[in-house]
Design a protein around this motif. Structure first.
Motif, PDB file in Angstrom:
ATOM      1  N   PRO A   1     -77.325  21.850 -38.865  1.00  0.00           N
ATOM      2  CA  PRO A   1     -78.148  20.303 -40.078  1.00  0.00           C
ATOM      3  C   PRO A   1     -78.910  20.010 -39.570  1.00  0.00           C
ATOM      4  N   ASN A   2     -79.365  19.256 -40.119  1.00  0.00           N
ATOM      5  CA  ASN A   2     -80.554  17.648 -40.538  1.00  0.00           C
ATOM      6  C   ASN A   2     -79.247  17.000 -39.993  1.00  0.00           C
ATOM      7  N   ARG A   3     -79.432  16.424 -38.969  1.00  0.00           N
ATOM      8  CA  ARG A   3     -78.219  15.203 -38.592  1.00  0.00           C
ATOM      9  C   ARG A   3     -78.139  14.322 -38.928  1.00  0.00           C
ATOM     10  N   GLU A   4     -79.487  14.033 -39.860  1.00  0.00           N
ATOM     11  CA  GLU A   4     -79.296  12.363 -40.554  1.00  0.00           C
ATOM     12  C   GLU A   4     -78.927  13.016 -42.542  1.00  0.00           C
ATOM     13  N   ASN A   5     -78.553  13.855 -42.271  1.00  0.00           N
ATOM     14  CA  ASN A   5     -77.458  14.792 -43.567  1.00  0.00           C
ATOM     15  C   ASN A   5     -76.193  14.985 -43.381  1.00  0.00           C
ATOM     16  N   VAL A   6     -75.992  15.289 -42.403  1.00  0.00           N
ATOM     17  CA  VAL A   6     -74.272  15.263 -42.480  1.00  0.00           C
ATOM     18  C   VAL A   6     -73.239  14.202 -42.022  1.00  0.00           C
ATOM     19  N   TRP A   7     -72.917  14.178 -42.557  1.00  0.00           N
ATOM     20  CA  TRP A   7     -71.470  12.790 -42.945  1.00  0.00           C
ATOM     21  C   TRP A   7     -70.063  13.158 -42.271  1.00  0.00           C
ATOM     22  N   ILE A   8     -69.975  12.573 -42.099  1.00  0.00           N
ATOM     23  CA  ILE A   8     -68.117  12.420 -41.906  1.00  0.00           C
ATOM     24  C   ILE A   8     -67.702  12.183 -42.600  1.00  0.00           C
ATOM     25  N   ALA A   9     -66.866  12.457 -43.645  1.00  0.00           N
ATOM     26  CA  ALA A   9     -66.065  11.926 -43.995  1.00  0.00           C
ATOM     27  C   ALA A   9     -64.806  10.818 -43.865  1.00  0.00           C
ATOM     28  N   GLN A  10     -65.174   9.849 -44.139  1.00  0.00           N
ATOM     29  CA  GLN A  10     -63.796   9.023 -44.179  1.00  0.00           C
ATOM     30  C   GLN A  10     -62.399   8.867 -45.498  1.00  0.00           C
ATOM     31  N   THR A  11     -62.201   8.326 -45.686  1.00  0.00           N
ATOM     32  CA  THR A  11     -61.664   7.567 -46.548  1.00  0.00           C
ATOM     33  C   THR A  11     -61.463   5.647 -46.666  1.00  0.00           C
ATOM     34  N   PRO A  12     -61.925   4.775 -48.409  1.00  0.00           N
ATOM     35  CA  PRO A  12     -61.311   5.448 -49.359  1.00  0.00           C
ATOM     36  C   PRO A  12     -62.053   6.637 -50.176  1.00  0.00           C
ATOM     37  N   GLN A  13     -61.986   7.408 -50.215  1.00  0.00           N
ATOM     38  CA  GLN A  13     -62.546   7.929 -51.801  1.00  0.00           C
ATOM     39  C   GLN A  13     -62.318   7.640 -53.374  1.00  0.00           C
ATOM     40  N   CYS A  14     -63.107   6.836 -53.405  1.00  0.00           N
ATOM     41  CA  CYS A  14     -63.089   6.505 -54.720  1.00  0.00           C
ATOM     42  C   CYS A  14     -63.455   7.254 -56.466  1.00  0.00           C
ATOM     43  N   PHE A  15     -62.689   6.892 -57.236  1.00  0.00           N
ATOM     44  CA  PHE A  15     -63.472   7.765 -58.444  1.00  0.00           C
ATOM     45  C   PHE A  15     -62.765   6.948 -59.926  1.00  0.00           C
ATOM     46  N   ASN A  16     -63.620   7.133 -60.757  1.00  0.00           N
ATOM     47  CA  ASN A  16     -63.284   7.188 -62.717  1.00  0.00           C
ATOM     48  C   ASN A  16     -61.844   7.890 -62.505  1.00  0.00           C
TER      49      ASN A  16
ATOM     50  N   LEU B   1     -58.827   4.156 -55.882  1.00  0.00           N
ATOM     51  CA  LEU B   1     -59.446   4.241 -53.780  1.00  0.00           C
ATOM     52  C   LEU B   1     -58.217   4.721 -53.263  1.00  0.00           C
ATOM     53  N   ILE B   2     -58.898   5.716 -52.836  1.00  0.00           N
ATOM     54  CA  ILE B   2     -57.455   6.770 -52.433  1.00  0.00           C
ATOM     55  C   ILE B   2     -57.982   6.876 -50.178  1.00  0.00           C
ATOM     56  N   HIS B   3     -56.934   6.731 -50.456  1.00  0.00           N
ATOM     57  CA  HIS B   3     -56.782   5.918 -49.001  1.00  0.00           C
ATOM     58  C   HIS B   3     -55.694   6.607 -48.097  1.00  0.00           C
TER      59      HIS B   3
ATOM     60  N   ARG C   1     -60.230  -2.297 -63.534  1.00  0.00           N
ATOM     61  CA  ARG C   1     -58.292  -2.440 -62.518  1.00  0.00           C
ATOM     62  C   ARG C   1     -58.864  -1.523 -61.568  1.00  0.00           C
ATOM     63  N   PHE C   2     -59.152  -1.519 -60.534  1.00  0.00           N
ATOM     64  CA  PHE C   2     -58.817  -0.841 -59.386  1.00  0.00           C
ATOM     65  C   PHE C   2     -58.098  -1.108 -58.126  1.00  0.00           C
ATOM     66  N   THR C   3     -57.291   0.685 -58.294  1.00  0.00           N
ATOM     67  CA  THR C   3     -56.193   0.971 -57.814  1.00  0.00           C
ATOM     68  C   THR C   3     -56.207   1.797 -55.809  1.00  0.00           C
ATOM     69  N   ALA C   4     -55.580   0.623 -55.109  1.00  0.00           N
ATOM     70  CA  ALA C   4     -55.675   1.515 -53.859  1.00  0.00           C
ATOM     71  C   ALA C   4     -54.453   2.424 -53.987  1.00  0.00           C
ATOM     72  N   ILE C   5     -54.474   3.709 -53.752  1.00  0.00           N
ATOM     73  CA  ILE C   5     -53.713   4.944 -53.758  1.00  0.00           C
ATOM     74  C   ILE C   5     -52.783   4.659 -51.743  1.00  0.00           C
ATOM     75  N   VAL C   6     -51.802   4.394 -51.571  1.00  0.00           N
ATOM     76  CA  VAL C   6     -52.198   4.298 -49.888  1.00  0.00           C
ATOM     77  C   VAL C   6     -51.412   6.010 -49.683  1.00  0.00           C
ATOM     78  N   LEU C   7     -51.519   6.561 -49.412  1.00  0.00           N
ATOM     79  CA  LEU C   7     -51.086   8.154 -48.653  1.00  0.00           C
ATOM     80  C   LEU C   7     -49.648   7.607 -47.713  1.00  0.00           C
ATOM     81  N   ALA C   8     -48.569   7.973 -47.662  1.00  0.00           N
ATOM     82  CA  ALA C   8     -48.087   7.862 -46.817  1.00  0.00           C
ATOM     83  C   ALA C   8     -47.494   8.973 -46.843  1.00  0.00           C
ATOM     84  N   GLY C   9     -47.594   9.809 -47.014  1.00  0.00           N
ATOM     85  CA  GLY C   9     -46.608  11.353 -47.559  1.00  0.00           C
ATOM     86  C   GLY C   9     -46.675  12.222 -47.072  1.00  0.00           C
ATOM     87  N   GLY C  10     -47.275  12.671 -45.593  1.00  0.00           N
ATOM     88  CA  GLY C  10     -47.675  13.666 -44.671  1.00  0.00           C
ATOM     89  C   GLY C  10     -46.431  13.689 -43.447  1.00  0.00           C
ATOM     90  N   SER C  11     -46.287  13.945 -41.858  1.00  0.00           N
ATOM     91  CA  SER C  11     -45.362  13.872 -41.963  1.00  0.00           C
ATOM     92  C   SER C  11     -45.315  14.469 -40.333  1.00  0.00           C
TER      93      SER C  11
END
Ligand code: CTP
Ligand code: MG
Length: 230
Positions: free
Chosen positions: A150-165, A100-102, A3-13
């Motif tokens: 830092p070496n640009r090739e190793n710099v990532w801009i993180a997005q979502t989903p962030q996914c975990f067991n 999948l936290i989005h 099972r893959f659960t998308a957790i859609v975050l909408a709790g912000g203001s």
């Protein structure tokens, strides 16, 4: 079957949006902003969807899910004062398997990226969608003096989903609850800091930006206009 659960975050203001309406409910070309990510997960192969809403917004979220035909919605759960608490509320309500936290504030998540996240998390247990930085990044001290480039090739801009067991992120939360650190801004840092597990970046799509400030909302409207050919 997993099972893959998308957790859609909408709790912000939505403080930085400076709008009357919370940004997840703002009308983006005829639909509430949150509807775009719900529809993407509905069309994808994820099996379940959970929405984390600000307390009091649960019925509104249910209504939106109904309007846009979201059949995979299993629950709308209340969020907390911080994103970290809101994520926890979604994770404890999820079935065993993968989460999948989005951010609902990312309306342009595409189905191909969702599927690549699903394949990768089965292999690596913890993955984050992101893009390699196109710009050179400078690390500075508080006064703006450059400390490192830092070496640009190793710099990532993180997005979502962030996914975990689910078990892995639950273990990270156990550690966090025993000794909370305030520097946590995303789910991956929780896993890195409290479990020592490696988290793998996977390449996404620059269009999956977060609608944070008024200029981002304008960009989102322009992008939808361009996709519709006007
Ligand atoms: N979020 C949440 N619970 C919180 C804070 C944030 O569920 N306590 C969600 C938001 O609804 C958003 C996502 O996390 O979809 C990313 O957060 P952000 O863009 O920071 O949204 P807000 O916190 O609402 O905006 P701001 O920081 O400008 O107030
Ligand atoms: Mg915020």
């Amino acid at each position: 079957m997993n099972r893959f659960t998308a957790i859609v975050l909408a709790g912000g203001s939505g403080q930085r949006m400076k709008a009357k309406e919370k940004k997840q409910f703002m009308d983006l070309c005829g639909k509430p902003l949150i509807a775009y990510s719900l529809m993407a997960f509905e069309k994808s192969n994820v099996t379940d969807i959970i929405i984390v809403a600000s307390p009091g917004d649960e019925d509104r979220c249910m209504g939106i899910a109904k309007t846009y035909g979201i059949t995979k919605l299993r629950a709308v759960v209340p969020g907390g004062d911080t994103r970290t608490i809101s994520v926890y509320s979604g994770v404890i309500s999820s079935p065993e398997g993968y989460v999948l936290i989005h951010d609902s504030a990312r309306p342009f998540i595409d189905i191909d990226s969702i599927h690549r996240c699903m394949s990768a998390v089965m292999v690596y247990e913890a993955v984050v969608l992101g893009t390699v930085s196109k710009d050179t990044v400078k690390l500075s001290d508080d006064r703006g003096n450059i400390l490192d480039t830092p070496n640009r090739e190793n710099v990532w801009i993180a997005q979502t989903p962030q996914c975990f067991n689910k078990n892995l992120i639950m273990a990270a939360y156990d550690g966090y609850r025993k000794a909370p650190k305030s520097s946590i801004t995303d789910d991956a840092s929780l896993v890195e800091l409290y479990t020592g597990e490696k988290v793998r970046m996977i390449a996404g799509n620059a269009l999956n930006f977060k609608v944070t400030e008024p200029v981002d909302f304008l960009m989102a409207q322009a992008l939808i206009g361009a996709k519709q050919g006007h």
